[in-house]
Scaffold this motif. Structure first.
Motif, short mmCIF file in Angstrom:
data_model
loop_
_atom_site.label_atom_id
_atom_site.label_comp_id
_atom_site.label_asym_id
_atom_site.label_seq_id
_atom_site.Cartn_x
_atom_site.Cartn_y
_atom_site.Cartn_z
N PRO A 10 46.07 12.03 36.85
CA PRO A 10 44.80 12.05 37.58
C PRO A 10 44.67 13.28 38.49
CG PRO A 10 46.30 10.49 38.59
CD PRO A 10 46.99 11.03 37.37
N ASN A 11 44.46 14.43 37.84
CA ASN A 11 44.38 15.68 38.60
C ASN A 11 42.98 16.29 38.60
OD1 ASN A 11 44.19 16.57 35.99
ND2 ASN A 11 46.16 17.64 35.97
N GLY A 12 42.00 15.55 38.08
CA GLY A 12 40.62 16.00 38.15
C GLY A 12 40.21 16.99 37.08
N ASP A 13 41.04 17.22 36.07
CA ASP A 13 40.67 18.19 35.03
C ASP A 13 39.83 17.56 33.91
OD1 ASP A 13 42.52 16.70 33.58
OD2 ASP A 13 43.81 18.40 33.11
N GLY A 14 39.56 16.24 34.02
CA GLY A 14 38.74 15.58 33.02
C GLY A 14 39.50 15.15 31.78
N ILE A 15 40.79 15.41 31.74
CA ILE A 15 41.62 15.05 30.59
C ILE A 15 42.69 14.07 31.07
CG2 ILE A 15 43.20 15.89 28.81
CD1 ILE A 15 41.79 18.64 29.15
N ASN A 16 42.67 12.85 30.50
CA ASN A 16 43.71 11.86 30.81
C ASN A 16 43.82 11.59 32.31
OD1 ASN A 16 45.64 10.07 29.85
ND2 ASN A 16 47.30 11.55 30.04
N ASP A 17 42.68 11.51 33.01
CA ASP A 17 42.66 11.32 34.46
C ASP A 17 42.77 9.86 34.90
OD1 ASP A 17 42.51 13.96 35.27
OD2 ASP A 17 40.34 14.01 35.22
N GLN A 18 42.63 8.92 33.97
CA GLN A 18 42.66 7.51 34.33
C GLN A 18 43.51 6.73 33.35
OE1 GLN A 18 38.43 6.68 34.15
NE2 GLN A 18 38.28 6.88 36.35
N LEU A 19 44.04 5.60 33.85
CA LEU A 19 44.76 4.69 32.99
C LEU A 19 43.74 3.76 32.35
CD1 LEU A 19 47.33 3.40 31.85
CD2 LEU A 19 47.41 1.97 33.91
N ASN A 20 43.48 3.97 31.07
CA ASN A 20 42.53 3.18 30.30
C ASN A 20 43.27 2.32 29.29
OD1 ASN A 20 39.96 4.30 31.22
ND2 ASN A 20 40.60 6.16 30.18
N VAL A 21 42.80 1.09 29.10
CA VAL A 21 43.27 0.25 28.01
C VAL A 21 42.23 0.39 26.91
CG1 VAL A 21 43.95 -2.05 27.29
CG2 VAL A 21 44.34 -1.32 29.65
N ASN A 22 42.64 0.86 25.76
CA ASN A 22 41.70 1.12 24.66
C ASN A 22 41.83 0.05 23.60
OD1 ASN A 22 40.73 3.78 25.61
ND2 ASN A 22 42.88 4.27 25.44
N PHE A 23 40.74 -0.70 23.41
CA PHE A 23 40.69 -1.73 22.39
C PHE A 23 39.86 -1.21 21.23
CE2 PHE A 23 41.22 -4.08 26.38
CZ PHE A 23 42.33 -4.85 26.07
N PRO A 24 40.21 -1.61 20.00
CA PRO A 24 39.40 -1.18 18.86
C PRO A 24 38.01 -1.81 18.93
CG PRO A 24 41.07 -2.76 18.16
CD PRO A 24 41.33 -2.45 19.60
N PRO A 25 37.00 -1.14 18.39
CA PRO A 25 35.62 -1.64 18.49
C PRO A 25 35.41 -3.00 17.85
CG PRO A 25 35.71 0.43 17.24
CD PRO A 25 37.10 0.13 17.69
N GLU A 26 36.22 -3.34 16.85
CA GLU A 26 36.04 -4.64 16.20
C GLU A 26 36.67 -5.80 16.98
OE1 GLU A 26 39.74 -2.70 14.55
OE2 GLU A 26 37.69 -2.03 14.86
N MET A 27 37.39 -5.50 18.07
CA MET A 27 38.00 -6.54 18.89
C MET A 27 37.02 -6.94 19.99
SD MET A 27 41.63 -6.49 20.94
CE MET A 27 42.68 -6.56 19.51
N GLN A 28 36.64 -8.20 20.00
CA GLN A 28 35.72 -8.71 21.03
C GLN A 28 36.55 -9.25 22.18
OE1 GLN A 28 33.16 -11.88 19.70
NE2 GLN A 28 32.42 -12.28 21.75
N ILE A 29 36.38 -8.68 23.36
CA ILE A 29 37.12 -9.10 24.55
C ILE A 29 36.36 -10.24 25.22
CG2 ILE A 29 38.10 -8.38 26.76
CD1 ILE A 29 39.30 -7.02 24.23
N ILE A 30 37.03 -11.38 25.37
CA ILE A 30 36.43 -12.55 25.99
C ILE A 30 36.78 -12.61 27.47
CG2 ILE A 30 36.39 -15.08 25.98
CD1 ILE A 30 37.10 -14.86 22.96
#
Length: 95
Positions: A10-30
């Motif tokens: 998280p250095n503000g360069d716009g690349i990999n600045d946050q810890l994101n959990v990435n789910f595939p689009p076909e997975m519906q999160i309840i």
């Protein structure tokens, strides 16, 4: 399957600045909850919104480089079934 990075910067360069959990689009999160802790077990971040990523801060202060632990509880529906998982791991925050 989902993807959780093992490091972010998280250095503000716009690349990999946050810890994101990435789910595939076909997975519906309840239901979703992520908690991030320091090495002493203090909770630094919590969210029930899978789009709300951790920016490496606690109380608006940047945290130092180090390893932080996360716990994610997620209930989802994918192409096979409805399921609930608890995912734990660690992430390296790099400054």
């Amino acid at each position: 399957t989902y993807y959780i990075p093992n490091a972010f910067s998280p250095n503000g360069d716009g690349i990999n600045d946050q810890l994101n959990v990435n789910f595939p689009p076909e997975m519906q999160i309840i239901d979703f909850e992520i908690s991030v802790f320091d090495r002493w077990g203090n909770m630094l971040f919590q969210s029930a919104d899978p789009q709300n990523a951790w920016n490496g801060q606690y109380r608006a202060q940047q945290l130092p480089t180090g390893v932080y632990v996360y716990s994610i509880e997620v209930e989802y529906i994918d192409d096979r079934k409805q399921d609930r998982e608890v995912i734990t791991g660690d992430v390296l925050l790099v400054r």
